[in-house]
Scaffold this active site. Structure first.
Site, PDB file in Angstrom:
ATOM      1  N   ASP A  88      -1.421  -4.657  -0.803  1.00 51.07           N
ATOM      2  CA  ASP A  88      -0.504  -4.311  -1.883  1.00 51.07           C
ATOM      3  C   ASP A  88      -1.018  -5.028  -3.125  1.00 51.07           C
ATOM      4  O   ASP A  88      -1.763  -6.006  -3.045  1.00 51.07           O
ATOM      5  CB  ASP A  88       0.919  -4.738  -1.545  1.00 51.07           C
ATOM      6  CG  ASP A  88       1.962  -3.967  -2.342  1.00 51.07           C
ATOM      7  OD1 ASP A  88       1.601  -3.374  -3.382  1.00 51.07           O
ATOM      8  OD2 ASP A  88       3.132  -3.963  -1.941  1.00 51.07           O
ATOM      9  N   TRP A  89      -0.595  -4.554  -4.284  1.00 52.86           N
ATOM     10  CA  TRP A  89      -1.158  -5.055  -5.540  1.00 52.86           C
ATOM     11  C   TRP A  89      -0.733  -6.519  -5.765  1.00 52.86           C
ATOM     12  O   TRP A  89       0.426  -6.824  -6.008  1.00 52.86           O
ATOM     13  CB  TRP A  89      -0.715  -4.159  -6.685  1.00 52.86           C
ATOM     14  CG  TRP A  89      -1.679  -3.063  -7.012  1.00 52.86           C
ATOM     15  CD1 TRP A  89      -2.187  -2.778  -8.250  1.00 52.86           C
ATOM     16  CD2 TRP A  89      -2.282  -2.107  -6.131  1.00 52.86           C
ATOM     17  NE1 TRP A  89      -3.068  -1.706  -8.186  1.00 52.86           N
ATOM     18  CE2 TRP A  89      -3.149  -1.280  -6.897  1.00 52.86           C
ATOM     19  CE3 TRP A  89      -2.192  -1.885  -4.772  1.00 52.86           C
ATOM     20  CZ2 TRP A  89      -3.891  -0.249  -6.346  1.00 52.86           C
ATOM     21  CZ3 TRP A  89      -2.936  -0.848  -4.205  1.00 52.86           C
ATOM     22  CH2 TRP A  89      -3.771  -0.049  -4.991  1.00 52.86           C
TER      23      TRP A  89
END
Length: 780
Positions: free
Chosen positions: A243-244
């Site tokens: 995930d970012w």
């Protein structure tokens, strides 16, 4: 598309020709949305974009935090709405439409769907997820992935899907540093099955790991999660992406099976990986395997027409190169038909969005068959007691009440926010059938005193004690008068944007006080009142107890207003069924007391008793049970009983709907108990191991900005970042709440990638060192 074995062989050849530096660099993104290219070896870069309910392709106009300025695209209903259709074919059709727009805009990987289980109705991101039920989530998630990746004839579309967020990611509070303490049985029965089904049946191009820790280990560093289970047990061969900003330790993550870190952090991670390989801390074969998976992804999904700035930074990271793919949906630099000249594509998709919204809405209540409200032009020749046969001179007097009728809440907030190609409002659509309809505003969405969560005192100034403000009371009086003068009133209410969003959880089940007061006043003025709710999650519906009809429209996307008009007038028959339980009180939910608290240790002490399993096993009354839904012909319901089918059994989600009894269910309802609770669920409550929080020793890169504001250097950074975030997210209640949650709960190591390089990782490391040698007040 070429043969997959040939692609693997080519990826192996390309990586074999890379230097150690190139391989290490390939395992991190370039900027916010792109993989890295290697020109000399003819390895292209590809672009990713958010896409759970519509494409969010960032262009040069985006900001450094990767939000805003996206190219126009079709905004479909959110997952919480689409799940209520119980229709995998519809999900596949929407996935295909999003893939078509991705091809139009030069996007290779769509970041969706999200199949996390709804542990509590207060989850701030619940609108992005399908259901509390693992099987339904898996069925719909797999259908969406197949739609994105496969044409009707089974050939590949050229676009890949990325299922997320793996795993046990159930709340937004402290989402980057919270520890999900959950036993393996619960993981395998509740939180893994949807991912397993999608991986095994739809073979997504990528799997995104979650932010949180699981039993003390970050998901991005869990070899058991990413290698033993995902690859070993489920046979997954695709790419694993973070995930970012979810990467805690890049070397540990790589060893665990995390192939690609997003977004890119310059050369910081590459230098650490190279050092680990040279010192024997990381086997080069492990690096090679991940680099080959990144290369294979790029080769498989490289667009036919790559963007002109193929080697430049992405727009989210401040790249300056010319982008030939900019604004592909008819925005600046493109004709109205998109870059590919498909002038009717976005119109076709708008029609699909309208049909999807109508199929997803749930008719919760319909006393005296108030709905549908048949316009004069379509009225039957012979009337009923409620609807006398109208004549051209005596039409139905309709009052449309509530600002949502003209300013709809049609999607969630955060990274899934889509820049719609157009927006249909319920008011504009209803006046086509009822040209003499009256309108009353009912409430002011801009009034932050009335439109914040009732228990969230920090979000905005509170209304005067003891009642609503004078302005709100006047709007309600005007609405009640309009309702009294009408034959039928339709009230639009629900949750304003600031109530539910990525980044923070909901404060309660309540709607704004002004919405509750409006519903009660209109129902008192006119017994023929329909309440239309626009929200991404369940709400407290006690204010609508006297309403004749309740239509739960969810967040219906850009065409939701037209779908509501279709349902109210009978052009469409409501067929949605609740994909999650509507509890009477938040205290009745199985995880109450262990959800979104001040503690960063999240105890899943309810075990497998999640959602309807819990209510059925305990016999707890609910407002509306999982599967509830009415139609104009008969009541319809989803299959009830055990949420997990017996071995060798199949849940036919598209089978003929069965009527449920009684035809008009009382409120509250007792959840159906047609099958006993799973035996495995017994004894789980309180049985999970709960690690003790370690005593504070020093600040680390995993300390949050909220922790470090107790130091002089941390306080200065906290203030600066909070100010910058208000410029990004706005100064309204929703923007301030998002900014506050980010600045309070984001660890320092995530600030560099999330800022698009504005805050270098070396600076964050220096701040940690300064914080530990300087004075501080209290403990984090």
């Amino acid at each position: 598309m070429r043969d997959l074995n040939a692609i693997k062989e080519e990826a192996h050849r390309i990586v074999a020709g890379m230097t150690l530096r190139e391989k290490a660099a390939l395992c991190s993104g370039r900027g916010y949305w792109h993989t890295k290219a290697v020109k000399r070896l003819e390895l292209p870069r590809i672009m990713m974009a958010d896409g759970p309910h519509g494409l969010r392709r960032q262009g040069k106009v985006g900001n450094r935090f990767g939000i805003g300025g996206s190219a126009p695209a079709t905004c479909f209903p959110t997952a919480s709405a689409l799940a209520c259709s119980f229709d995998p074919r519809l999900l596949r059709e929407i996935g295909a439409a999003i893939a078509e727009e991705a091809l139009d805009q030069g996007v290779s990987i769509v970041l969706g769907p999200g199949v996390n289980i709804k542990r509590s109705p207060l989850g701030g991101r619940n609108f992005e997820y399908f259901s509390e039920d693992p099987q339904l989530s898996g069925e719909l998630g797999a259908a969406f992935v197949r739609g994105v990746q496969e044409n009707v004839d089974g050939s590949p579309t050229g676009v890949g899907a990325c299922v997320k967020h793996f795993a046990a990611n159930s709340q937004e509070r402290f989402r980057m540093v919270s520890d999900s303490v959950v036993d393996e049985q619960t993981l395998r029965e509740i939180y893994f099955p949807a991912f397993e089904k999608v991986v095994k049946e739809a073979r997504p191009a990528a799997v995104m790991c979650s932010y949180n820790l699981i039993n003390g280990t970050y998901a991005s560093e869990s070899g058991w999660l990413l290698t033993d289970v995902l690859r070993g047990e489920w046979g997954y061969e695709g790419l694993v992406v973070s995930d970012w900003g979810a990467t805690a330790d890049r070397v540990r993550g790589l060893a665990a099976g995390l192939d690609l870190e997003m977004p890119g952090v310059g050369g910081y991670s590459a230098r650490r990986i190279m050092k680990a390989v040279r010192e024997g801390m990381l086997a080069e074969d492990v690096l090679n395997a991940s680099a080959e998976r990144v290369a294979a992804l790029a080769l498989t999904y490289a667009p036919a027409r790559p963007c002109a700035d193929a080697e430049g930074q992405s727009a989210g990271a401040g790249g300056q190169g010319a982008d030939a793919c900019e604004q592909g949906a008819g925005g600046q630099g493109a004709d109205a038909g998109g870059r590919r000249g498909q002038g009717d594509m976005y119109e076709r998709h708008h029609a699909l969005a309208r049909r999807a919204a109508a199929s997803s809405a749930v008719l919760l209540k319909n006393d005296r068959a108030l709905l549908p409200i048949v316009p004069v032009a379509a009225a039957p020749e012979h009337g009923t007691e409620l609807h006398p046969a109208p004549t051209p001179a005596s039409g139905i007097r309709l009052a449309v009440i509530g600002e949502f009728a003209k300013k709809p809440r049609y999607q969630g907030a955060g990274s899934s926010f889509v820049n719609p190609t157009r927006i249909d409002t319920a008011w504009d659509e209803l006046v086509k059938d009822f040209p003499d309809a009256a309108y009353a505003r009912g409430y002011d969405l801009a009034d932050e005193k009335e439109n914040v969560p009732q228990t969230d005192k920090a979000a905005a100034p509170q209304a005067p004690p003891g009642g609503l403000g004078k302005k709100a009371e006047k709007l309600i009086e005007e609405a009640a008068a309009a309702a009294a003068a009408a034959d039928i009133a339709v009230v639009f209410a629900g949750l304003p944007e600031g109530f539910e969003s990525e980044g923070y959880d909901r404060a309660s089940l309540a709607m704004p006080r002004s919405h509750d007061a409006l519903i009660r006043a209109v129902c008192a003025a006119n017994s023929n009142t329909t309440v239309v709710i626009q929200a991404g999650s369940p709400v407290d519906l006690s204010a609508a107890k006297s309403a004749a009809a309740i239509l739960y429209a969810w967040l219906g996307g850009q065409a939701g207003g037209g779908a509501i008009a279709d349902l109210i007038t009978g052009r469409a028959n409501p067929s949605g069924r609740l994909a999650e339980t509507f509890p009477l009180r938040i205290e009745d939910t199985p995880c109450h007391g262990n959800f979104s608290t001040e503690s960063r240790t999240v105890k899943y002490s309810e075990g497998t008793l999640v959602g309807r399993r819990y209510y059925e096993a305990k016999g707890i009354p609910v407002t509306y049970p999982y599967g509830h839904g009415l139609s104009y012909g008969k009541e319809v319901t989803a299959p009830t009983g055990n949420a997990t089918p017996a071995p060798n059994s199949t849940l036919h989600l598209d089978s003929p709907r069965r009527p449920c009894v009684p035809s008009q269910a009382p409120e509250p309802q007792r959840a159906p108990s047609t099958a006993p609770a799973p035996q495995a669920a017994r004894g789980n409550r309180g049985s999970n191991p709960t690690p003790h929080a370690p005593a504070f020793r020093s600040y680390t890169a995993n300390s949050t900005l909220g922790d470090m504001r107790r130091t002089p250097v941390g306080f200065l950074l906290y203030a600066a970042v909070r100010f910058a975030l208000t410029l990004v997210y706005g100064t309204g209640a929703a923007g301030r709440r998002m900014a506050r949650s980010i600045v309070d709960e984001t660890p320092l190591r995530a600030m560099s990638p999330m800022s698009g390089g504005l805050l270098p990782r070396a600076m964050m490391d220096a701040i940690v060192r300064l914080a530990n040698i300087g004075p501080r007040s209290g403990k984090p």
